[in-house]
Design a protein around this motif. Structure first.
Motif, PDB file in Angstrom:
ATOM      1  N   THR A   5       0.818  -1.200   0.000  1.00  0.00           N
ATOM      2  CA  THR A   5       0.000   0.000   0.000  1.00  0.00           C
ATOM      3  C   THR A   5       0.858   1.259   0.000  1.00  0.00           C
ATOM      4  O   THR A   5       0.352   2.347  -0.098  1.00  0.00           O
ATOM      5  CB  THR A   5      -0.932   0.044   1.234  1.00  0.00           C
ATOM      6  N   ASN A   6       2.182   1.079   0.126  1.00  0.00           N
ATOM      7  CA  ASN A   6       3.048   2.251   0.103  1.00  0.00           C
ATOM      8  C   ASN A   6       3.202   2.761  -1.314  1.00  0.00           C
ATOM      9  O   ASN A   6       3.532   2.016  -2.229  1.00  0.00           O
ATOM     10  CB  ASN A   6       4.434   1.909   0.628  1.00  0.00           C
ATOM     11  N   THR A   7       2.940   4.043  -1.500  1.00  0.00           N
ATOM     12  CA  THR A   7       3.220   4.622  -2.817  1.00  0.00           C
ATOM     13  C   THR A   7       4.014   5.915  -2.671  1.00  0.00           C
ATOM     14  O   THR A   7       4.166   6.648  -3.610  1.00  0.00           O
ATOM     15  CB  THR A   7       1.909   4.938  -3.580  1.00  0.00           C
ATOM     16  N   ARG A   8       4.504   6.192  -1.447  1.00  0.00           N
ATOM     17  CA  ARG A   8       5.232   7.455  -1.272  1.00  0.00           C
ATOM     18  C   ARG A   8       6.658   7.344  -1.805  1.00  0.00           C
ATOM     19  O   ARG A   8       7.139   8.214  -2.494  1.00  0.00           O
ATOM     20  CB  ARG A   8       5.262   7.869   0.203  1.00  0.00           C
ATOM     21  N   ILE A   9       7.294   6.234  -1.457  1.00  0.00           N
ATOM     22  CA  ILE A   9       8.660   6.039  -1.936  1.00  0.00           C
ATOM     23  C   ILE A   9       8.700   4.824  -2.847  1.00  0.00           C
ATOM     24  O   ILE A   9       7.765   4.022  -2.864  1.00  0.00           O
ATOM     25  CB  ILE A   9       9.654   5.826  -0.767  1.00  0.00           C
ATOM     26  N   ILE A  10       9.771   4.709  -3.614  1.00  0.00           N
ATOM     27  CA  ILE A  10       9.975   3.498  -4.398  1.00  0.00           C
ATOM     28  C   ILE A  10      10.942   2.627  -3.608  1.00  0.00           C
ATOM     29  O   ILE A  10      12.065   3.055  -3.299  1.00  0.00           O
ATOM     30  CB  ILE A  10      10.544   3.820  -5.792  1.00  0.00           C
ATOM     31  N   LYS A  50       6.079   0.959  -8.093  1.00  0.00           N
ATOM     32  CA  LYS A  50       5.688   1.239  -6.702  1.00  0.00           C
ATOM     33  C   LYS A  50       4.842   0.100  -6.138  1.00  0.00           C
ATOM     34  O   LYS A  50       4.983  -0.281  -4.983  1.00  0.00           O
ATOM     35  CB  LYS A  50       4.870   2.532  -6.633  1.00  0.00           C
TER      36      LYS A  50
END
Lengths: 301, 158
Positions: A5-10, A50
């Motif tokens: 669910t993380n899409t802030r960092i790669i 991502k």
């Protein structure tokens, strides 16, 4: 599959190459095509990275390659560099007048920043069945030019380019150089219709039509639909039916029925199979009507 | 993974930064440069909260690798005002109560500015079409659209 669910960092690591010529791109591919992905606008590929749906070891940024950018007319043929942005294409000289359905498909393309970042080559190479520009390019008998690191070049008609969702005939050692569109004949009219929940959405159904109107009949016609099969597709039965006919309420209804019989949609989060089947016919009908009207303007010239 | 040096300008100031190949412009702006006006919203290009200008074009900084802005001019929401003089779009957002929680505002203002640069007097439909990629979940779009149109009208009068 693990869905992050993380899409802030790669999170995944990769190298990025930034070649500034086509030759250098091909040299990079020659080194190690496996695990390498070409990065253009990034509006799709970086999302896939991502979400960890793809894990390339290396990205080749192709947005600094002059040979892949911009548009030119050669022998009447419109040649669009694969890394040309959707916005640049839509605003290209003569594109709206000659390739109206294509300009309309660019207008309907997601959001303004995505139109500015996203490229025509990226839209095609990602091979979404719902790719906005694909039906219009089908309708204009578009073809793509591919270059490989061995030095070979080939031109693939667009209706042979897509193989399945996310899959094309392009090999790992190839790069798309350009999209080629033949000159449009006198009396040509075209239109694109996109059905989506809101304007910025991926289409539930899309349709593009190009026809040539001669002596108040359809002398030639191309119909293509998107998001109703594993790949964008031509509606051949309806095309053949309309050749030599006049566009009126009856022929429109018959053409729509033929389209409904040809499509093979699925049910997913955006729509049901039944809805897509019916609306594909409606979208083609609307596009045919608009193209027929526009072609009259062309016929007078 | 090794860091690479990128040179670009942020709000007119030349910067030379060491970034990783998988660093996003958004995070370099926020974490390395402390320019937290640019927001992380969805991270997948659906919401527009991270919009900045790269060489004058509205760009989603959450989908832009930092290494790819080498040699470019980046403008963030912090760079719109000239000293204490707010940009007309920012003024119009204040005057028209187009800010409630404020989270989408930087992206909205950057998009509004880009539209007026291209088309100084857009119609309401043109504003709505241009802004379709910027999502707001509390202020409501009516006042945002009005603010952008007012900013265009005021610029024409002055």
């Amino acid at each position: 599959m693990y869905q992050t669910t993380n899409t802030r960092i790669i999170v995944p690591e990769f190298d990025v190459r930034q070649p500034t010529s086509l030759e250098a791109v091909l040299r990079e591919l020659e080194h190690n095509a496996k695990g390498t992905r070409l990065l253009a606008g990034g509006t799709d590929l970086l999302v896939q990275i991502k979400l960890e749906r793809t894990q390339p070891a290396r990205l080749i940024d192709i947005t600094r390659v002059p040979e892949l950018m911009g548009m030119a007319v050669k022998d009447g043929m419109l040649i669009v560099g694969a890394a040309t942005s959707i916005r640049t294409l839509a605003n290209g000289v003569g594109v709206r007048e000659r390739y109206t359905a294509l300009a309309e498909s660019c207008d309907a393309f997601s959001t303004v920043p995505v139109m500015i970042m996203g490229t025509i080559g990226g839209n095609l190479c990602n091979a979404s069945p719902a790719a906005d520009t694909a039906p219009a390019l089908f309708a204009f008998d578009g073809a793509v030019e591919l270059a490989s690191c061995e030095g070979s070049r080939r031109t693939v008609p667009l209706d042979e380019f897509f193989v399945g969702p996310g899959r094309t005939v392009m090999r790992e050692d190839e790069v798309m150089v350009a999209v080629r569109l033949p000159k449009t004949a006198a009396g040509t009219g075209s239109a694109f219709v996109k059905i989506g929940r809101v304007a910025a959405d991926i289409s539930k159904v899309s349709a593009a039509v190009k026809l040539v109107r001669k002596d108040d009949r359809v002398s030639e016609c191309r119909i293509a639909v998107g998001a109703v099969a594993a790949t964008p597709m031509r509606a051949y039965t309806a095309e053949q039916y309309l050749a030599g006919r006049r566009i009126d309420a009856k022929t429109l209804a018959d053409a729509a029925r033929a389209v409904e019989e040809d499509v093979k949609p699925i049910t997913d989060v955006r729509s049901t199979k039944e809805y897509r089947t019916h609306v594909a016919g409606v979208a083609v009908k609307d596009a045919l009507g608009a193209a027929w009207q526009r072609a009259r303007g062309g016929e007078r010239q | 993974m090794k860091r690479q040096t990128v040179r670009f300008t942020i709000n007119g100031e030349a910067r030379e930064l060491a970034v990783y190949p998988n660093d996003l412009l958004l995070n370099v702006l926020r974490d390395q440069e402390s320019l937290t006006g640019t927001k992380y919203g969805c991270g997948i290009g659906e919401c527009g909260a991270c919009t900045v200008q790269v060489d004058g074009a509205p760009t989603l900084s959450c989908l832009k690798l930092a290494v790819s802005v080498d040699g470019c001019k980046v403008v963030t929401i912090e760079g719109l005002a000239k000293g204490n003089q707010l940009d007309p779009v920012q003024e119009a957002f204040l005057d028209n109560s187009a800010v409630q929680c404020g989270f989408c505002t930087p992206g909205m203002v950057m998009m509004g500015r880009a539209l007026l640069d291209e088309k100084p007097r857009p119609t309401e439909q043109e504003v709505r079409d241009h802004m379709r990629g910027s999502l707001c979940r509390c202020t409501g779009y009516a006042s945002i659209v009005r603010a952008i149109m007012v900013a265009g009208e005021k610029a024409e009068l002055s």
